[in-house]
Design an enzyme around this catalytic site. Structure first.
Site, PDB file in Angstrom:
ATOM      1  CG  ASP A  51      -4.726   1.544   8.413  1.00  0.00           C
ATOM      2  OD1 ASP A  51      -4.874   0.718   9.328  1.00  0.00           O
ATOM      3  OD2 ASP A  51      -3.661   2.167   8.241  1.00  0.00           O
ATOM      4  CB  THR A  52      -8.853   5.012  10.204  1.00  0.00           C
ATOM      5  OG1 THR A  52      -7.724   5.660   9.605  1.00  0.00           O
ATOM      6  CG2 THR A  52      -9.256   5.765  11.452  1.00  0.00           C
ATOM      7  CD  GLU A  76      -2.828   8.744  -4.095  1.00  0.00           C
ATOM      8  OE1 GLU A  76      -2.648   7.744  -3.374  1.00  0.00           O
ATOM      9  OE2 GLU A  76      -2.795   9.908  -3.669  1.00  0.00           O
ATOM     10  CG  ASP A 107      -1.892   1.038   1.352  1.00  0.00           C
ATOM     11  OD1 ASP A 107      -2.374   1.475   0.297  1.00  0.00           O
ATOM     12  OD2 ASP A 107      -2.244   1.434   2.483  1.00  0.00           O
ATOM     13  CG  HIS A 108      -0.379   4.893   0.175  1.00  0.00           C
ATOM     14  ND1 HIS A 108      -0.782   5.874  -0.707  1.00  0.00           N
ATOM     15  CD2 HIS A 108      -1.484   4.553   0.888  1.00  0.00           C
ATOM     16  CE1 HIS A 108      -2.076   6.113  -0.519  1.00  0.00           C
ATOM     17  NE2 HIS A 108      -2.520   5.332   0.431  1.00  0.00           N
TER      18      HIS A 108
END
Ligand code: G3H
Ligand code: ZN
Length: 283
Positions: A231-232, A133, A81-82
């Protein structure tokens, strides 16, 4: 079984549902996600951020993810991710990730296209899928922070050019969500999702999806979102369950007892998400 991101997301794109991508940092989180996926018969994406890899070590995360995927009776993607730099992405490919994200959103369009193409050339040669992205998603995801002022929505024409030139497998778009806890209710630009979907005709990804109302998520999926990053919401379920257990059992010193309710709380949230995203029953 371990599958590529492209395999999973092409099915979601064709049939009009979304797959949940949940951030993992340790064994309990991986187990909670896999148990939820098996219970709902849902395909799923285990994803690790660079912060997660720094915390647990790329080898631990890769092996945990691959083991979970191998033993699962639903399709599982192990995804970075990212990923912000080429070397980080290569490290994950080398350790057997079946999908990677190259986040070149800090660059201008040309720079983003260039780094995405460079990653895709290698990743596709070894059968690994790539997410990129375009636009800038606000908020904080581990070590990456984008201020509200710097966040920019994805331009549909740029998106068309970006996917044509890069041949990327899925595209994360900025349409009003943000990473982390929301101060007010997020307002999604649904028309933008619709236009980008029509113009690109490919799997689209929604980041910063924790805290977005269920109705907005449903609408985003109906307009073409096929991967939803969470995620959060899992962090909150985990932390609240640990706090409550410790409060009620102040003398307990067994990590297994402390983490069991956290795992159960995360699993419950994930099951709800899988039903909401429409991935339940699609494995
Ligand atoms: O890349 C990860 C996600 O976009 C997670 O966002 O923490 O707001 O759920 P979230
Ligand atoms: Zn994200």
């Amino acid at each position: 079984m371990l599958v590529t991101g492209a395999e999973l997301l092409q099915d979601a794109h064709k049939k009009g549902y979304a797959v949940g991508a949940f951030n993992v940092n340790n064994m309990e989180i991986v187990q909670a996600i896999i148990e939820a996926a098996e219970e709902t018969n849902s395909p799923v994406i285990l994803q690790a951020s660079q912060g997660g890899l720094k915390y647990a070590g790329v080898e631990y995360i890769a092996e945990l993810g691959k083991l979970a995927a191998r033993n699962a009776n639903v399709p599982v993607v192990v995804h970075l991710d990212h990923g912000t730099d080429f070397d980080q992405v290569m490290l994950c490919i080398r350790h057997g990730f079946s999908s990677v994200m190259i986040d070149g959103s800090r660059f201008d369009l040309e720079g983003n296209i260039a780094i995405t193409k460079k990653v895709i050339e290698v990743a596709h040669a070894v059968g690994v899928s790539v997410e990129a992205e375009l636009g800038k998603i606000g908020g904080t995801e581990d070590h990456i922070t984008v201020s509200e002022r710097d966040a920019t929505f994805t331009d549909p024409e740029e998106a068309k050019r970006f996917v044509d030139e890069t041949n990327v497998d899925s595209l994360a778009i900025a349409v009003g969500t943000a990473h982390g806890v929301y101060k007010g209710e997020p307002k999604l630009d649904f028309d933008r999702i619709k236009v980008i979907k029509e113009i690109t005709d490919m799997p689209l990804v929604l980041h910063g999806s924790s805290g977005v109302p269920d109705e907005a998520i449903k609408k985003a999926v109906s307009l073409g979102i096929n991967k939803i990053n969470i995620d959060t919401d899992l962090r909150m379920a985990f932390a609240n369950a640990v706090k409550q257990f410790v409060k009620e059992n102040p003398d307990n010193i067994d990590p297994r007892k402390i983490l069991a309710p956290a795992k159960a709380a995360m699993k419950e949230r994930i099951v709800e998400k899988m039903k909401l995203f429409g991935s339940a029953g699609r494995a």
